[in-house]
Structure formats: structure tokens, C-alpha cells
Design an enzyme around this catalytic site. Structure first.
Site, short mmCIF file in Angstrom:
data_model
loop_
_atom_site.label_atom_id
_atom_site.label_comp_id
_atom_site.label_asym_id
_atom_site.label_seq_id
_atom_site.Cartn_x
_atom_site.Cartn_y
_atom_site.Cartn_z
N LYS A 81 -57.69 32.41 -16.53
CA LYS A 81 -56.51 32.96 -17.05
C LYS A 81 -56.87 33.85 -18.20
CE LYS A 81 -52.04 31.63 -19.33
NZ LYS A 81 -51.01 30.53 -19.47
N SER A 156 -46.24 30.74 -17.57
CA SER A 156 -46.96 31.80 -17.89
C SER A 156 -48.24 32.27 -16.84
CB SER A 156 -47.40 32.16 -19.57
OG SER A 156 -48.38 31.01 -19.70
N SER A 180 -46.51 25.77 -18.24
CA SER A 180 -47.12 26.93 -17.85
C SER A 180 -48.22 26.82 -16.67
CB SER A 180 -47.85 27.91 -18.95
OG SER A 180 -46.82 28.66 -19.39
#
Ligand code: GLN
Length: 488
Positions: A81, A156, A180
Site C-alpha cells: 500500500k 482505504s 481498511s
């Protein structure tokens, strides 16, 4: 098992690599080709250093040839990420603010991952500074759900979920502040695991809400998630909230199916607003555990309905403080239009932060302001303790707790963009877990009639990840939801 190399699990690939039936370069090439053929539809990545990825794969093969393999993750691609620092690689947090920022050091979890020989793959799309539930808040592009390209992948960590689901990486790392990792894992039909607060170092994880943020693995199976966790868990002196605890051999522990744990089912998670198909899939999972000889116990977590409002006070308060460092002076975007240095702060932040980030900074500044501090922030902290106490009371009579991961399956792009509250409510089942600092996992547990994945959440006691992963592994090993592949 699926025949494509890029859809095999890390555990399977690791054994093929060990037997010499596959090389790390062949594996990397296959996943790269896959990425090239599908990523124009999925858009999971923000950046990708192909040369570096292939170089790492080559190094892995050379190690293995010399009999110096670093273990089961050696040669396995792990995508990251874009919120974690990798030395000399861009780190954008999907924000214009950090569009040109290059990280000067490695996050501890990246450092540890490198020691396992894992191939650090591309950098993944996300909601800006991890604020969001759909990846639509990325300043660069939206990621698509591999199961239905018109739908969001969740957020997210949407890129982290979509890339594994689409065969564009074998494993990935996400971060979870209020859901997330687990929510996008549920939406994309993969496993997403948020460990106990303090188990994985946050050093090098860009801060959103420091008392809630945790890094965690995303994978096709519980076994793979355990394998990745093994590589990155453990105390780190560089993170003052890191916890000193013995790290068990998760991969060994999770095969012990003999012990039958007590499973709590909280009534507050099955009320109005939950999609009937999700409710049914969760009930079916509970029935499965009952048939396996587990005790199912009805429990209550009475403060559940306060979790979302409390989170949006605490998380925004912490975000307003954490994001004050992006001022245009040090390492960020800098406005060209400013007339003096105060104006520079305003213009820089006004230009480079997206709508949602601004909304949170304003809200967080408000709840911390003198005059409102007691009414909002302090009160939220007190309720946070009540929420944690609810869990601790429940854990006196049960070992783990089962709930749906989300109230609905993946929604259409654009559906909730105009209504932040609707978007916030998507995390209703995941947020309390962060407020209480507990470990929580989402595992694939079915599909809706429109062929969208459904996730089952299992919540564990602090630092009892082995127990939690074992319970999850029982379900995962006895079902084939995780073996289905999206048609892309
Ligand atoms: N969706 C939640 C939010 O927008 C949680 C985000 C996260 O876990 N990073 O804050």
C-alpha cells in the site's frame, strides 16, 4: 487449485520454489504479465518499479541456488500500500501533497519483509491518507473491483485487495484504522487481517490516526496471511507503541483444529440495515462452526452503535494533528501562489489536500478546540473505554466473536461519494475492533446473487492471533469461496 501461477497461494508457490519446479523470476514474470494484461481495467497500482522487482526475484533465485534461501517467503511477490515507506521509492499516500516525495528510509515491516527474501512488488492505490472506504478518494485514480468493474473495491486499502483478487500480486500489505484491510478484503473475496494494536511496528507507516492504525496482511487464504504475518510481526524499538510479546509459529499453530473454541455472536451486529444475503451467509457460517462442535454463545456489545461517531471524533482529532506536518515547507507540495509564509500554509494545504482530507482536518480541529474538547474529544475517549470493556466482558465467556465484515457487498462507483455519512456507515462492523485495539480478520464466506463476494469477520482477544487465525483457518480450509476467480 487454479492452474494459473499468478492465482496460486504463497504456500503452494513456496513449495514449488523449494522443489526447484519454479523460479522466482518465472513467478515474477507471470505475475507481471498478468498485471500488464488486466491493470488497465483494475488500476490497482500507483507506481511500479519493474526493474527492481525483477532484480529482487533474480537475487532470490541466486540465493536458492547457493542453498541460502531465506525461508518460505523468499521469492514471493508482496505488493505494498502506498502508505508505507520503502527507501528510495515514491511514497504518495495517494495525495497530491506527496506526489513527488521519495521515502528516505524503510518502514520496519518492509525491512523485516526484505529479510524474508520476499519480492517487494508495486505500490498500491488507496484513499488519500487512508481516509475512505472506496478508494474513490485517491488523488490519482479509482481502483475497480475485479468482480464487477463498475463497483468499488472497498477502501482505504482498495488497491491491496484488488491486486490480490485479480492475480496482480500473490500477497499484499494494507493498513487498517477503522476497517481498511477487512472491508476491501470482504468486497474483493480475499482474506484481510488486522492484528492487535502493537503487534506490527508502525514505524514508516504514514500516520493517519496513530492510536488506531495497524499494518496487516492481505492474501487468498488464512494460511498465507499467517505466513506474511510471521514475516512482519514483532517488537520494534522504533515504535513506542510496539508491544513486547512472544511471536508464536503461526503456520504451525493454525493447523491445530482439535480444540473447539467458544464463539460469541453479538446481537447488535444483526439488526436493521444489514443486507439479508450477508446476514444469511453469516448465519450459515455460524451453523458450520456449530456442526464442527464449537459452542455458539449469544453475547451483547451494548455500546456498538456509538462506535462510528466516536471513531469520527478520535480519528479526525488525531488526523488533524498528524497532517499538520504537511505545510509546504519541508517535503511536500508547495504552492507557487503564496504572498507570505502564512499564506503559503493556506495555499499549499488548500491546493494539495482532497475534499475528504480537508473535511477530516476541519472536523478534527473543531473537536480538539478549547471549549469543545470536553464535549467531544474527552467524551469520545471515555466511550472508547466502554467499547473496549464491552469486548473484554464478552471475552470472559467466549474465545472469539463472529460478525459480518460489512453490512452490504461492494457498491457502485459514485454511489456514496456525495454522502459522507453513508460512506462512514459502511465501517459500522469493523470500527469497534480498532477502537478496542483487537485483532480482526475478514475471510471469504459466500457470494451475493449478483456474484459479489461476502466477508465474515472474526474478532479475537488481544495478542491471541494464533487462536483467531486457527478459527478462521477451519472455515477457510473447509470452503472453496476463496478459490473462485473473478472473470477479467
Ligand atoms: N473507512 C474508514 C475511514 O474512512 C477507515 C479507514 C481506514 O481504516 N484507514 O476512516
Amino acid at each position: 487449485m487454479p492452474e494459473y501461477i499468478f492465482y496460486k497461494t504463497a504456500t503452494e508457490l513456496s513449495s514449488l520454489l523449494a522443489k526447484g519446479e519454479l523460479s522466482a523470476v518465472e513467478l515474477a514474470t507471470s505475475v507481471l504479465e498478468r498485471t500488464k494484461s488486466v491493470d488497465d481495467k483494475i488500476n490497482a497500482f500507483i507506481s511500479f518499479d519493474e526493474t527492481d522487482a525483477l532484480k529482487q526475484a533474480k537475487e532470490s533465485d541466486e540465493r536458492r541456488k547457493k542453498g541460502e534461501s531465506l525461508g518460505p517467503l523468499d521469492g514471493i511477490p508482496v505488493a505494498i500500500k502506498d502508505i508505507l515507506a520503502i527507501k528510495d521509492q515514491p511514497l504518495t499516500c495517494a495525495s497530491k501533497m506527496l506526489e513527488n516525495f521519495v521515502a528516505p528510509y524503510n518502514a520496519t515491516c518492509i525491512e523485516k519483509l526484505k529479510q524474508t527474501g520476499a519480492v517487494i512488488w508495486g505500490r498500491l492505490n488507496m484513499d488519500e491518507f487512508a481516509m475512505g472506504s472506496s478508494t474513490e478518494n485517491s488523488a490519482f485514480h479509482t481502483t475497480s473491483n475485479p468482480w464487477n468493474l463498475d463497483c468499488i473495491p472497498g477502501g482505504s486499502s482498495g488497491g491491496s485487495a484488488a491486486c490480490v483478487a485479480a492475480g496482480e500480486s500473490i500477497l499484499s500489505l494494507g493498513s487498517d484504522t477503522g476497517g481498511s484491510i477487512r472491508q476491501p478484503a470482504a468486497f474483493c473475496g480475499i482474506v484481510g487481517f488486522k492484528p492487535t494494536y502493537g503487534l506490527i511496528s508502525r514505524y514508516g507507516l504514514t500516520a493517519f490516526a496513530s492510536s488506531l492504525d495497524q499494518v496487516g496482511p492481505m492474501a487468498h487464504t488464512v494460511e498465507d496471511a499467517a505466513l506474511l504475518l510471521q514475516g512482519i510481526a514483532g517488537y520494534d524499538a522504533l515504535d513506542s507503541t510496539s508491544f513486547k510479546t512472544e511471536i508464536p509459529n503461526y503456520l504451525e499453530e493454525i493447523k491445530n483444529f482439535d480444540k473447539k473454541w467458544k464463539i460469541g455472536v453479538p446481537k447488535e451486529y444483526f439488526g436493521d440495515g444489514i443486507d439479508p444475503e450477508i446476514r444469511q451467509a453469516t448465519m450459515d457460517a455460524i451453523e458450520f462452526y456449530e456442526k464442527q462442535g464449537y459452542d455458539i454463545v449469544d453475547i451483547s456489545l451494548p455500546h456498538t452503535e456509538l462506535a462510528v461517531p466516536v471513531y469520527y471524533v478520535i480519528a479526525t482529532a488525531e488526523a488533524s494533528s498528524n497532517l499538520s506536518r504537511y505545510d509546504g515547507i519541508r517535503y511536500t507540495h508547495r504552492s507557487n501562489l503564496a504572498s507570505d509564509h502564512v499564506d503559503l500554509y493556506f495555499k499549499t494545504r488548500g491546493e494539495a489536500f482532497g475534499e475528504e482530507v480537508k473535511r477530516r482536518i476541519i472536523l478534527g480541529t473543531y473537536v480538539l478546540s478549547s471549549g469543545y474538547y470536553d464535549a467531544y474529544y474527552l467524551r469520545a475517549q471515555k466511550i472508547r473505554t466502554l467499547i473496549r470493556n464491552d469486548f473484554m466482558d464478552a471475552f470472559k465467556s467466549v474465545d472469539v466473536i463472529i460478525t459480518p465484515t460489512t453490512p452490504s457487498a461492494a457498491f457502485k462507483k459514485g454511489d456514496k461519494v456525495e454522502d459522507p455519512l453513508e460512506m462512514y456507515l459502511n465501517d459500522i462492523f469493523t470500527i469497534s475492533v480498532n477502537l478496542a485495539g483487537l485483532p480482526g480478520i475478514s475471510i471469504p464466506s459466500g457470494f451475493t446473487s449478483s456474484n459479489l463476494p461476502i466477508g465474515l469477520q472474526i474478532i479475537g482477544k488481544p495478542y491471541q492471533e494464533a487462536e483467531l487465525l486457527t478459527v478462521a483457518n477451519v472455515f477457510n480450509s473447509e470452503h472453496d469461496f476463496h478459490l473462485k476467480q473473478p472473470q477479467i
